[in-house]
Design a protein around this motif. Structure first.
Motif, PDB file in Angstrom:
ATOM      1  N   ARG A  60     -14.598  -2.313  -2.967  1.00  0.00           N
ATOM      2  CA  ARG A  60     -13.602  -0.996  -2.374  1.00  0.00           C
ATOM      3  C   ARG A  60     -13.596   0.118  -3.721  1.00  0.00           C
ATOM      4  N   LEU A  83      -3.812  -5.416  -4.439  1.00  0.00           N
ATOM      5  CA  LEU A  83      -4.949  -5.756  -4.523  1.00  0.00           C
ATOM      6  C   LEU A  83      -5.403  -7.403  -4.322  1.00  0.00           C
ATOM      7  N   LEU A  94      -3.456   8.091  -4.965  1.00  0.00           N
ATOM      8  CA  LEU A  94      -4.316   7.824  -3.782  1.00  0.00           C
ATOM      9  C   LEU A  94      -4.618   8.575  -2.746  1.00  0.00           C
ATOM     10  N   LEU A 131     -10.954   3.206  -4.764  1.00  0.00           N
ATOM     11  CA  LEU A 131      -9.910   3.819  -4.544  1.00  0.00           C
ATOM     12  C   LEU A 131     -10.185   5.147  -4.999  1.00  0.00           C
ATOM     13  N   ARG A 161       0.745  -1.185  -0.105  1.00  0.00           N
ATOM     14  CA  ARG A 161      -0.004  -0.126  -0.030  1.00  0.00           C
ATOM     15  C   ARG A 161       1.004   1.310  -0.002  1.00  0.00           C
ATOM     16  N   ASP A 218      -8.316   4.534   0.279  1.00  0.00           N
ATOM     17  CA  ASP A 218      -8.888   3.262  -0.332  1.00  0.00           C
ATOM     18  C   ASP A 218      -9.961   2.889   0.915  1.00  0.00           C
ATOM     19  N   SER A 261       0.835   4.205  -2.930  1.00  0.00           N
ATOM     20  CA  SER A 261       0.261   5.649  -2.351  1.00  0.00           C
ATOM     21  C   SER A 261       1.494   6.731  -2.704  1.00  0.00           C
TER      22      SER A 261
END
Length: 274
Positions: free
Chosen positions: A176, A163, A186, A178, A144, A189, A148
């Protein structure tokens, strides 16, 4: 009157005497015991470490391969085995590692297994389950963070990997969004809900309203298929088109909808369905 027992009166047992130098010489053929012989010093810390980590042992060989090798240094069962060694230091963990792989199907399956199921597996417990789960948590956090750090489309494969690790082995369907800024970085999330992807569970207006609240310029929808196949259903396509239409009227773009499964992923944009 002083009464003395027969045993006391006629005690013929000799009193032990301290060994003399002559006797010590006789016992050792002329060589005296040294103080070190009589009171040996305990092993040093370094010696104890050598005993605990026998370089000829299986664990030492695993450790050396791990430290000296690359990505393929250890097989899947050996990765789990090594993790379990930290939680169960005095037991052969190879059979347990193999049984976990057999039950959960793959390395990813083990790492994404439910904590309760892991702890209840024969030979496991909360400590062992935690050793497995911490790796899964660290992997997600790392992935993550990479996603980001820069625009999503510059790290698309990293995004798919993130993912997949996070969703491919879920037992329930999860949706979800994004949310992205004007540079496609991002912002959030967002977990929209669990269950089948339809208007009863996901309301297009609520999805777009969240984007407005966050100041997002666009979004990518994501959900998983617990069946393993990432092929989008008719309901997947219809709800995506409704969310995209609702966003269009308010200046919010839906870049894509990605369906994740154990067998891979599908992009509705690449399929021409969005």
């Amino acid at each position: 009157m002083d009464v003395t027992s027969d045993d006391d009166a006629f005690d013929t047992r000799s009193t032990p005497t301290q060994p003399t130098p002559d006797r010590l010489r006789e016992a050792h053929h002329g060589t005296l015991f040294s103080a070190q012989d009589l009171n040996p010093a305990p092993p040093s810390g370094e010696k104890l470490q050598q005993i605990a980590h026998d370089p000829s042992g299986h664990r030492a060989r695993l450790r050396k391969r791990l430290l000296d090798g690359g990505e393929g240094a250890l097989a899947d069962h050996e990765i789990i085995e090594y993790l379990l060694m930290t939680a169960i230091p005095r037991r052969d963990t190879k059979p347990l590692a193999r049984s976990l792989l057999a039950r959960f199907g793959s390395l990813a399956g083990v790492f994404n297994a439910d904590s309760v199921a892991l702890a209840a597996h024969p030979g496991m417990g909360e400590t062992s389950a935690a050793a497995i789960r911490i790796v899964a948590l660290a992997t997600r956090r790392f992935a993550r963070h990479q996603v980001s750090e820069q625009p999503i489309f510059n790290t698309w494969q990293m995004l798919i990997s993130y993912l997949t690790v996070d969703m491919a082995h879920l037992k329930v369907e999860r949706v979800r969004a994004l949310y992205l800024d004007t540079k496609n970085r991002l912002i959030r999330d967002e977990h929209l809900g669990d269950g089948s992807l339809d208007e009863a569970a996901i309301h297009p207006r609520e999805v777009i309203r969240k984007a407005l609240d966050l100041g997002a310029a666009s979004m990518i929808l994501v959900h998983n298929h617990p069946s393993g196949s990432p092929e989008p259903s008719r309901a997947d396509i219809q709800i995506t088109q409704k969310i995209a239409e609702a966003g269009h009227h308010l200046g919010i773009s839906v870049h894509d909808h990605v369906v994740i499964g154990r067998e891979g992923h599908v992009s509705l944009r690449q399929r021409g369905l969005l």
